[in-house]
Design a protein around this motif. Structure first.
Motif, PDB file in Angstrom:
ATOM      1  N   GLY A 139       0.819  -1.212   0.000  1.00 31.27           N
ATOM      2  CA  GLY A 139       0.000   0.000   0.000  1.00 31.27           C
ATOM      3  C   GLY A 139       0.850   1.257   0.000  1.00 31.27           C
ATOM      4  N   GLN A 146       2.373   6.509  -7.073  1.00 35.49           N
ATOM      5  CA  GLN A 146       1.131   6.838  -7.776  1.00 35.49           C
ATOM      6  C   GLN A 146       1.411   7.684  -9.004  1.00 35.49           C
ATOM      7  N   HIS A 180      -4.747  -9.696  -3.096  1.00 37.19           N
ATOM      8  CA  HIS A 180      -4.609  -8.371  -2.487  1.00 37.19           C
ATOM      9  C   HIS A 180      -4.065  -7.365  -3.502  1.00 37.19           C
ATOM     10  N   ALA A 183      -6.797  -6.316  -5.952  1.00 34.73           N
ATOM     11  CA  ALA A 183      -7.750  -5.400  -5.311  1.00 34.73           C
ATOM     12  C   ALA A 183      -7.110  -4.038  -5.054  1.00 34.73           C
ATOM     13  N   LEU A 184      -5.858  -4.040  -4.652  1.00 34.23           N
ATOM     14  CA  LEU A 184      -5.146  -2.785  -4.401  1.00 34.23           C
ATOM     15  C   LEU A 184      -5.025  -1.963  -5.677  1.00 34.23           C
ATOM     16  N   GLN A 186      -7.031  -1.975  -8.224  1.00 37.41           N
ATOM     17  CA  GLN A 186      -8.345  -1.421  -8.543  1.00 37.41           C
ATOM     18  C   GLN A 186      -8.652  -0.201  -7.685  1.00 37.41           C
ATOM     19  N   ARG A 187      -8.336  -0.281  -6.409  1.00 37.27           N
ATOM     20  CA  ARG A 187      -8.609   0.844  -5.504  1.00 37.27           C
ATOM     21  C   ARG A 187      -7.743   2.059  -5.830  1.00 37.27           C
ATOM     22  N   ALA A 188      -6.496   1.799  -6.240  1.00 42.69           N
ATOM     23  CA  ALA A 188      -5.541   2.893  -6.444  1.00 42.69           C
ATOM     24  C   ALA A 188      -5.547   3.442  -7.862  1.00 42.69           C
TER      25      ALA A 188
END
Length: 231
Positions: A139, A146, A180, A183-184, A186-188
């Motif tokens: 994370g 990013q 994980h 999913a990470l 997709q969220r980010a």
């Protein structure tokens, strides 16, 4: 009376001395900068290792990161692979996601390049199991890296049937961390790249890829958009 040549030499001597002083000062400046770069490299990679090879390698990456178009951050699978043209491979043998959290953030801060994160296989070693720590590290890496073109690579599985190291990696943890990572991503707002279907004998020791597979691995990590766009 002094000759013309003697007068010329007398005038040149102070100039030569000044030139030597300037050259010496510039040399010491470069020495100081080099030592500062090595010290920074040591701090950046200290959570993982302070071995001279890794310190020097990190200093080299710090210098190159601002000028590359594509960067891949990973473990020994990345360090053993030949980086395709136009890409910079930051690979550290034996490193977990937790080990490279700091250096990943530094390299991503220095560079505007497309980035692929290819970590995690070492997180699956039973003696390295820290699922919460790995989740937190991934994370943090994603937050620090990013950008519009950020890719998270699935952990390519170890080959359990291949000695001597194939059984040293937990397939359940591999699947857990891959879920994980997906999913990470997709969220980010990053992109997740799943592992391809592997054929038997894709490693030579259970974890490190044979040359053809390593070549394909490097190509996928450096140019994921081209690989996924191909039929």
């Amino acid at each position: 009376m002094e000759s013309i040549s003697e007068l010329y030499c007398a005038k040149q001597a102070p100039m030569a001395q000044r030139a030597k002083t300037i050259v010496g000062a510039v040399g010491w400046v470069f020495v100081g900068l080099g030592l500062a770069l090595l010290a920074f490299g040591a701090w950046a990679i200290a959570p993982f290792s302070l071995k001279p090879f890794y310190v020097i390698r990190t200093a080299e990456l710090v210098l190159k990161a601002p000028f590359t178009e594509r960067m891949v951050i990973g473990d020994s699978r990345v360090s053993f692979a030949e980086a395709p043209s136009g890409s910079l491979f930051a690979g550290y043998g034996g490193a977990t996601s937790r080990d490279l959290e700091r250096v990943s953030g530094i390299l991503c801060t220095l560079s505007n390049a497309q980035v692929t994160i290819a970590l995690g296989i070492n997180d699956t070693k039973p003696w390295e199991h820290d699922e919460a720590g790995s989740r937190r590290a991934f994370g943090k890496i994603v937050a620090n890296c990013q950008r519009d073109h950020l890719w998270l690579s699935a952990i390519w599985p170890a080959e359990a049937s291949m000695p001597p190291g194939g059984k040293a990696y937990d397939p359940v943890m591999t699947a857990t961390l891959n879920a994980h990572l997906e999913a990470l991503a997709q969220r980010a707002g990053a992109r997740f790249m799943s592992a391809p279907q592997m054929q038997p004998n894709y490693t030579y020791d259970g974890v490190h890829f044979t040359e053809p597979v390593s070549h394909d691995y490097a190509r996928r990590l450096a140019y994921p958009e081209q690989v996924l766009a191909s039929p």
